[in-house]
Design a protein around this motif. Structure first.
Motif, mmCIF file in Angstrom:
data_model
loop_
_atom_site.group_PDB
_atom_site.id
_atom_site.type_symbol
_atom_site.label_atom_id
_atom_site.label_comp_id
_atom_site.label_asym_id
_atom_site.label_seq_id
_atom_site.Cartn_x
_atom_site.Cartn_y
_atom_site.Cartn_z
ATOM 1 N N PRO A 185 8.099 -3.760 3.969
ATOM 2 C CA PRO A 185 8.437 -2.422 3.478
ATOM 3 C C PRO A 185 7.526 -1.981 2.343
ATOM 4 O O PRO A 185 7.144 -2.783 1.480
ATOM 5 N N VAL A 186 7.166 -0.693 2.355
ATOM 6 C CA VAL A 186 6.309 -0.132 1.312
ATOM 7 C C VAL A 186 7.072 0.943 0.542
ATOM 8 O O VAL A 186 8.041 1.522 1.025
ATOM 9 N N LYS A 187 6.612 1.192 -0.678
ATOM 10 C CA LYS A 187 7.225 2.209 -1.518
ATOM 11 C C LYS A 187 6.918 3.606 -0.973
ATOM 12 O O LYS A 187 5.895 3.828 -0.332
ATOM 13 N N GLN A 188 7.814 4.529 -1.273
ATOM 14 C CA GLN A 188 7.591 5.916 -0.874
ATOM 15 C C GLN A 188 6.477 6.500 -1.728
ATOM 16 O O GLN A 188 6.469 6.379 -2.955
ATOM 17 N N ASN A 193 -2.174 11.009 -0.406
ATOM 18 C CA ASN A 193 -3.395 10.228 -0.599
ATOM 19 C C ASN A 193 -3.211 9.013 -1.514
ATOM 20 O O ASN A 193 -4.170 8.300 -1.780
ATOM 21 N N ASP A 194 -1.996 8.779 -1.992
ATOM 22 C CA ASP A 194 -1.740 7.606 -2.843
ATOM 23 C C ASP A 194 -1.902 6.316 -2.042
ATOM 24 O O ASP A 194 -1.713 6.286 -0.820
ATOM 25 N N MET A 195 -2.244 5.242 -2.739
ATOM 26 C CA MET A 195 -2.322 3.938 -2.096
ATOM 27 C C MET A 195 -0.925 3.458 -1.732
ATOM 28 O O MET A 195 0.053 3.797 -2.407
ATOM 29 N N ASN A 196 -0.820 2.659 -0.691
ATOM 30 C CA ASN A 196 0.444 2.019 -0.358
ATOM 31 C C ASN A 196 0.744 0.913 -1.367
ATOM 32 O O ASN A 196 -0.175 0.271 -1.890
ATOM 33 N N LEU A 198 3.667 -2.413 -1.881
ATOM 34 C CA LEU A 198 4.809 -3.143 -1.345
ATOM 35 C C LEU A 198 6.051 -2.918 -2.208
ATOM 36 O O LEU A 198 5.948 -2.841 -3.443
ATOM 37 N N VAL A 199 7.195 -2.828 -1.585
ATOM 38 C CA VAL A 199 8.456 -2.765 -2.334
ATOM 39 C C VAL A 199 8.615 -4.033 -3.166
ATOM 40 O O VAL A 199 8.992 -3.984 -4.338
ATOM 41 N N ASN A 200 8.320 -5.173 -2.573
ATOM 42 C CA ASN A 200 8.349 -6.463 -3.277
ATOM 43 C C ASN A 200 7.008 -7.156 -3.097
ATOM 44 O O ASN A 200 6.617 -7.476 -1.964
#
Length: 215
Positions: A185-188, A193-196, A198-200
């Motif tokens: 899972p990735v952060k919203q 254009n923001d970089m992805n 990880l949530v954790n």
């Protein structure tokens, strides 16, 4: 010490402590680096004897998803390989690296992380170094940002757009763990254009390994 809240009256001070033998990295509790205001690196005088055995041909990043084996490429980044071997020798005994983490997954592009801990300083100058590969193949591990660390990335595709801008120090042949990271899972994003991120973050420790000679 550059954090006003942590340093108080000692803001701006920089201290050096001499050691006859360089100590191993402390076995810090989880997230201890967030409260650490002092230890930022080490100046090496002559520790060649202490690290005489630090000549492994691969780094092993141990994660909760499995081990990542990175074949070191001293022919591309000799100083970086030397410092990474040194870092692994310091970190391996404790089994803990306070800020070794993988945090950015970009499908069809790269996975990015960093390697940082008290007493460990892997950054090396981008130049001078041997000429880099003009086509950066899938699995090639390089320093991010056109510098020499501590942020790194691994190519998830063959690409030539970076040209000679990034210093590459290793090669991953088994990409299973990185492919698994791409599915986490990735952060919203706030902007398209923001970089992805990880949530954790995926944490890892670093050890050295001697690869068997190619037949």
């Amino acid at each position: 010490c550059n954090d006003a809240d942590k340093c108080g009256s000692r803001l701006g001070e920089c201290w050096l402590r001499g050691h006859k033998v360089l100590p191993t990295a402390p076995d810090l509790p989880k997230n201890a680096h967030k409260a650490e205001g002092w230890v930022s690196g080490a100046i090496y005088v002559d520790d060649s004897a202490q690290f005489a055995a630090s000549n492994g041909t691969a780094l092993i990043f141990t994660t909760k998803l499995g081990d990542i084996e990175i074949e070191l490429l001293p022919e591309l980044a000799p100083a970086s390989v030397r410092e990474l071997r040194r870092a692994a020798s310091i970190l391996a005994p404790s089994g803990y690296c306070s800020n070794c983490r993988i945090y950015r997954p970009e499908k069809g592009f790269l996975v990015q992380g960093m390697l940082e801990a008290p007493g460990v300083y892997v950054a090396t100058p981008r130049h001078p170094n041997p000429k880099q590969r003009m086509v950066m193949e899938k699995g090639l591990v390089c320093w991010a940002g056109g510098g020499g660390g501590p942020h790194w990335f691994v190519n998830m595709i063959d690409q030539s757009g970076f040209k000679d801008e990034h210093l590459c120090f290793g090669l991953v042949k088994n990409m299973t763990v990185f492919e698994a990271i791409l599915e986490l899972p990735v952060k919203q994003k706030q902007n398209p254009n923001d970089m992805n991120g990880l949530v954790n973050d995926v944490r890892y420790n670093v050890t050295l390994k001697e690869l068997k000679p190619k037949q």
